[in-house]
Design an enzyme around this catalytic site. Structure first.
Site, PDB file in Angstrom:
ATOM      1  N   HIS A 169       0.833  -1.205   0.000  1.00  0.00           N
ATOM      2  CA  HIS A 169       0.000   0.000   0.000  1.00  0.00           C
ATOM      3  C   HIS A 169       0.872   1.261   0.000  1.00  0.00           C
ATOM      4  O   HIS A 169       0.573   2.231  -0.673  1.00  0.00           O
ATOM      5  CB  HIS A 169      -0.923   0.005   1.230  1.00  0.00           C
ATOM      6  CG  HIS A 169      -1.983  -1.064   1.149  1.00  0.00           C
ATOM      7  ND1 HIS A 169      -3.316  -0.779   1.217  1.00  0.00           N
ATOM      8  CD2 HIS A 169      -1.894  -2.406   0.986  1.00  0.00           C
ATOM      9  CE1 HIS A 169      -4.017  -1.907   1.098  1.00  0.00           C
ATOM     10  NE2 HIS A 169      -3.171  -2.907   0.976  1.00  0.00           N
ATOM     11  N   ASP A 213      -5.611   5.604   2.820  1.00  0.00           N
ATOM     12  CA  ASP A 213      -5.826   4.195   2.510  1.00  0.00           C
ATOM     13  C   ASP A 213      -7.192   3.741   3.002  1.00  0.00           C
ATOM     14  O   ASP A 213      -7.704   4.224   4.016  1.00  0.00           O
ATOM     15  CB  ASP A 213      -4.745   3.360   3.199  1.00  0.00           C
ATOM     16  CG  ASP A 213      -4.661   1.980   2.604  1.00  0.00           C
ATOM     17  OD1 ASP A 213      -3.812   1.791   1.720  1.00  0.00           O
ATOM     18  OD2 ASP A 213      -5.464   1.099   2.995  1.00  0.00           O
ATOM     19  N   ASN A 216      -0.221  -4.817  -7.150  1.00  0.00           N
ATOM     20  CA  ASN A 216       0.953  -4.052  -7.613  1.00  0.00           C
ATOM     21  C   ASN A 216       1.825  -4.910  -8.511  1.00  0.00           C
ATOM     22  O   ASN A 216       2.263  -4.465  -9.572  1.00  0.00           O
ATOM     23  CB  ASN A 216       1.775  -3.559  -6.428  1.00  0.00           C
ATOM     24  CG  ASN A 216       0.981  -2.622  -5.560  1.00  0.00           C
ATOM     25  OD1 ASN A 216       0.670  -1.516  -5.975  1.00  0.00           O
ATOM     26  ND2 ASN A 216       0.614  -3.070  -4.370  1.00  0.00           N
ATOM     27  N   SER A 217       2.067  -6.139  -8.077  1.00  0.00           N
ATOM     28  CA  SER A 217       2.929  -7.018  -8.873  1.00  0.00           C
ATOM     29  C   SER A 217       2.316  -7.256 -10.246  1.00  0.00           C
ATOM     30  O   SER A 217       3.011  -7.186 -11.269  1.00  0.00           O
ATOM     31  CB  SER A 217       3.131  -8.362  -8.166  1.00  0.00           C
ATOM     32  OG  SER A 217       3.920  -8.163  -7.016  1.00  0.00           O
ATOM     33  N   GLU A 225      -7.389 -10.287  -2.193  1.00  0.00           N
ATOM     34  CA  GLU A 225      -8.233 -10.315  -3.398  1.00  0.00           C
ATOM     35  C   GLU A 225      -7.495 -10.975  -4.556  1.00  0.00           C
ATOM     36  O   GLU A 225      -7.807 -10.801  -5.724  1.00  0.00           O
ATOM     37  CB  GLU A 225      -8.685  -8.889  -3.720  1.00  0.00           C
ATOM     38  CG  GLU A 225      -7.796  -8.008  -4.552  1.00  0.00           C
ATOM     39  CD  GLU A 225      -6.372  -7.757  -4.059  1.00  0.00           C
ATOM     40  OE1 GLU A 225      -5.879  -8.395  -3.104  1.00  0.00           O
ATOM     41  OE2 GLU A 225      -5.730  -6.900  -4.689  1.00  0.00           O
TER      42      GLU A 225
HETATM   43  O1  LIG Z   1      11.195  -8.207  -3.011  1.00  0.00           O
HETATM   44  C1  LIG Z   1      10.284  -7.423  -3.304  1.00  0.00           C
HETATM   45  C2  LIG Z   1       8.934  -7.697  -3.021  1.00  0.00           C
HETATM   46  C3  LIG Z   1       7.982  -6.793  -3.381  1.00  0.00           C
HETATM   47  N1  LIG Z   1       8.329  -5.628  -3.984  1.00  0.00           N
HETATM   48  C4  LIG Z   1       7.302  -4.623  -4.298  1.00  0.00           C
HETATM   49  O2  LIG Z   1       6.330  -4.642  -3.255  1.00  0.00           O
HETATM   50  C5  LIG Z   1       5.038  -4.455  -3.790  1.00  0.00           C
HETATM   51  C6  LIG Z   1       4.193  -5.641  -3.382  1.00  0.00           C
HETATM   52  O3  LIG Z   1       2.846  -5.385  -3.633  1.00  0.00           O
HETATM   53  P1  LIG Z   1       1.830  -6.516  -4.134  1.00  0.00           P
HETATM   54  O4  LIG Z   1       2.374  -7.195  -5.304  1.00  0.00           O
HETATM   55  O5  LIG Z   1       0.506  -5.868  -4.347  1.00  0.00           O
HETATM   56  O6  LIG Z   1       1.794  -7.578  -2.996  1.00  0.00           O
HETATM   57  P2  LIG Z   1       1.528  -7.509  -1.396  1.00  0.00           P
HETATM   58  O7  LIG Z   1       2.645  -6.878  -0.746  1.00  0.00           O
HETATM   59  O8  LIG Z   1       1.173  -8.895  -1.006  1.00  0.00           O
HETATM   60  O9  LIG Z   1       0.218  -6.564  -1.344  1.00  0.00           O
HETATM   61  C7  LIG Z   1      -0.945  -6.512  -0.548  1.00  0.00           C
HETATM   62  O10 LIG Z   1      -1.593  -5.306  -0.985  1.00  0.00           O
HETATM   63  C8  LIG Z   1      -1.996  -5.280  -2.362  1.00  0.00           C
HETATM   64  C9  LIG Z   1      -2.603  -3.914  -2.648  1.00  0.00           C
HETATM   65  O11 LIG Z   1      -3.786  -3.744  -1.926  1.00  0.00           O
HETATM   66  C10 LIG Z   1      -2.977  -6.415  -2.657  1.00  0.00           C
HETATM   67  O12 LIG Z   1      -3.313  -6.432  -4.033  1.00  0.00           O
HETATM   68  C11 LIG Z   1      -2.360  -7.741  -2.248  1.00  0.00           C
HETATM   69  O13 LIG Z   1      -3.289  -8.788  -2.471  1.00  0.00           O
HETATM   70  C12 LIG Z   1      -1.934  -7.689  -0.776  1.00  0.00           C
HETATM   71  O14 LIG Z   1      -1.336  -8.901  -0.380  1.00  0.00           O
HETATM   72  C13 LIG Z   1       5.188  -4.318  -5.287  1.00  0.00           C
HETATM   73  O15 LIG Z   1       5.217  -2.954  -5.618  1.00  0.00           O
HETATM   74  C14 LIG Z   1       6.555  -4.934  -5.565  1.00  0.00           C
HETATM   75  O16 LIG Z   1       7.215  -4.357  -6.670  1.00  0.00           O
HETATM   76  C15 LIG Z   1       9.639  -5.355  -4.288  1.00  0.00           C
HETATM   77  O17 LIG Z   1       9.951  -4.300  -4.861  1.00  0.00           O
HETATM   78  N2  LIG Z   1      10.578  -6.254  -3.934  1.00  0.00           N
END
Ligand SMILES: O=c1ccn([C@@H]2O[C@H](COP(=O)(O)OP(=O)(O)O[C@H]3O[C@H](CO)[C@@H](O)[C@H](O)[C@H]3O)[C@@H](O)[C@H]2O)c(=O)[nH]1
Length: 487
Positions: free
Chosen positions: A20, A126, A372-373, A392
């Protein structure tokens, strides 16, 4: 200063979780790069250290320091958390999650005092900080919610909330159609969040979020129109009944150079240059990138299967095996690192994800479907193997595989927050998905073609005159208009 000439002051309050904070810091940066906008970001001391370099870079790029971080102390011990536990990625048990939410809710009063002092023109906060809408209301300031997810998943969860289709099926594995959506989307009860299936403490939080959404001025969404046009329209017309949901993404694309990408999230434990150097020596499109987001989610037995699948697939890979140093279970087969030396790069901490995804050597992304990923994968034009775990993510998977058709399902079937409640997916299944993703053939080529096309569309959306850039203009105008009407 004459009030007409005063810059528009937008205050951001992200939830303290990487998934977030990272996109919201990007959004704050996008505002700060616009002329005549002053930005405030509210967070805690530890989280401030993670975003400081992005703020400094933004000042360099814009040529003026128009972003200020305001610190609030998270009352950890009052909520039953260890001191310094300021980000969701430091939380290790379910009980701690609830304590974390309690600690955040205790920020209500200090936040109100801060807003009274700063008097911003708008609060973008948020969704997990629903009480910020009451603070905004008190000072007659518009509040915009940030959900962090896609229009698609907002539409799906609203349909499930409203029509409860999961209650009409006989078992957790029988598929049901999610009603009244632009496409026939099928899900099973086992793929929807526990707090939707049954009442849990999290159900109360979700209800407060919904209530706050209804009282808010609107929502900011990290997506772009061309990615999910039917769902942008459906959300605006059928769900909220107005166009006050602005799509301004992919927000990761505001990080244009390698330094910005490498420092995003600022937890880099590995040398990003070393990682790029490793990728430089690989064939274009040959590397599989495996990462499951920012939280600690996968158990030892599952990691073993991933390792064996990677080894037996015999393709170059980057595998982000987070927090394994804290694991008591065995998670890596004996001799794995020696045998895959030269073929694979294991990152045990924080990876420079956006930088990796944008390297031409990367041909596929095995992802847990955090929004985000997925959006970062889309923006980089990379097809994906989808492996949802919780939140989600099963919903996001449907968008990627059933609607956009740029992904292959690994075969995860059960929503579970805890690794121990999840069935281990065997190496054969993982290998099958990786082979489909990375291999040749018409289907794989078509996925790659579509992914690359969407990547181009994503880049155009954020350029001047693109759909997201125009919606950001519209949002800024709307906030200004609100201020003028409130006078
Ligand atoms: O080694 C890493 C791991 C992650 N990231 C970044 O961290 C973020 C991760 O976000 P996301 O892919 O959305 O995963 P979560 O951290 O699991 O995010 C939570 O929040 C998101 C936004 O609400 C939801 O979509 C997910 O389901 C929820 O688990 C992204 O920008 C990645 O690029 C890095 O840069 N390096």
């Amino acid at each position: 200063m004459d009030s007409e000439a005063r810059p528009l002051h937008v205050l951001f309050f992200p939830m303290m979780a990487q998934g977030h904070m990272i996109p919201m810091t990007d959004i704050a940066k996008m505002f700060a790069l616009r002329e005549e906008v002053q930005v405030s970001i509210v967070t805690t001391p530890l989280n401030a250290t993670r975003i400081q370099s992005t703020i400094d870079r933004t000042a360099q790029l814009s040529g003026h320091h128009n972003t200020t971080i305001h610190l609030l102390q998270l009352p950890c011990s009052e909520a039953g958390l260890p001191d310094g536990c300021e980000n969701l990625d430091m939380v290790t048990t379910q009980d701690m999650i609830m304590a974390f939410f309690k600690a955040i809710s205790l920020l209500h009063h200090p936040f109100e005092q801060l807003v009274e002092r700063l008097r911003p023109d708008c609060i973008i906060s948020d969704m997990f900080l629903p009480w910020t809408v009451d603070v905004a209301e008190k000072f007659n300031i518009p509040r915009l919610a940030f959900h962090g997810t896609s229009f698609f998943s907002l539409c799906v969860s609203e349909s499930i909330r409203k029509h409860s289709p999961h209650e009409s099926v006989a078992s957790d594995t029988e598929p049901f159609l999610v009603p009244k959506l632009p496409h026939p989307i099928e899900m099973t009860r086992s793929q929807i969040p526990e707090h939707v299936r049954t009442r849990t403490p999290f159900t109360d939080i979700e209800e407060k979020v919904k209530e706050a959404d209804l009282k808010s001025y609107g929502e900011v969404v990290n997506s772009f129109y061309e990615l999910e046009p039917d769902y942008v329209k459906h959300y605006r017309e059928e769900v909220i009944g107005s166009d006050r949901a602005w799509h301004i993404g992919p927000v990761s694309l505001c990080n244009k150079d390698e330094k910005d990408m490498a420092e995003r999230g600022n937890k880099a434990l590995i040398d990003a240059n070393q990682c790029m150097h490793w990728l430089d020596s690989r064939e274009p499109g040959s590397v599989i990138y495996v990462c499951f987001g920012s939280l600690f989610l996968i158990g030892g037995a599952q990691l073993m299967e991933i390792a064996l699948a990677l080894e037996e697939s015999d393709r170059p890979f980057i595998w982000v095996a987070k927090n394994t140093d804290q694991m008591e279970e065995k998670w890596m087969p004996d001799g794995f690192e020696q045998r895959t030396k030269g073929k694979g790069l294991i990152i045990r901490g924080w990876a420079p994800q956006v930088m990796i995804l944008n390297h031409q050597a990367v041909g596929g992304f095995v992802t847990h479907c955090g929004w985000n990923s997925l959006l970062e994968g889309v923006a980089a034009g990379v097809p994906m193997a989808t492996w949802p775990l919780f939140a989600e993510q099963f919903c996001n998977e449907k968008l990627i595989t059933s609607v956009l058709r740029i992904g292959v399902e690994v075969g995860a079937k059960v929503w579970a927050k805890d690794a121990k409640d999840r069935q281990v997916i065997g190496r054969e299944e993982i290998k099958r998905a990786m082979a489909q993703l990375m291999g040749g053939g018409d289907e794989a080529d078509e996925r790659r073609r579509k992914a690359s096309e969407l990547g181009e569309m994503a880049k155009r959306a954020v350029e001047k005159g693109g759909s997201s850039s125009l919606d950001l203009d519209r949002l800024i105008d709307d906030i200004k208009m609100y201020g003028q009407q409130a006078k």
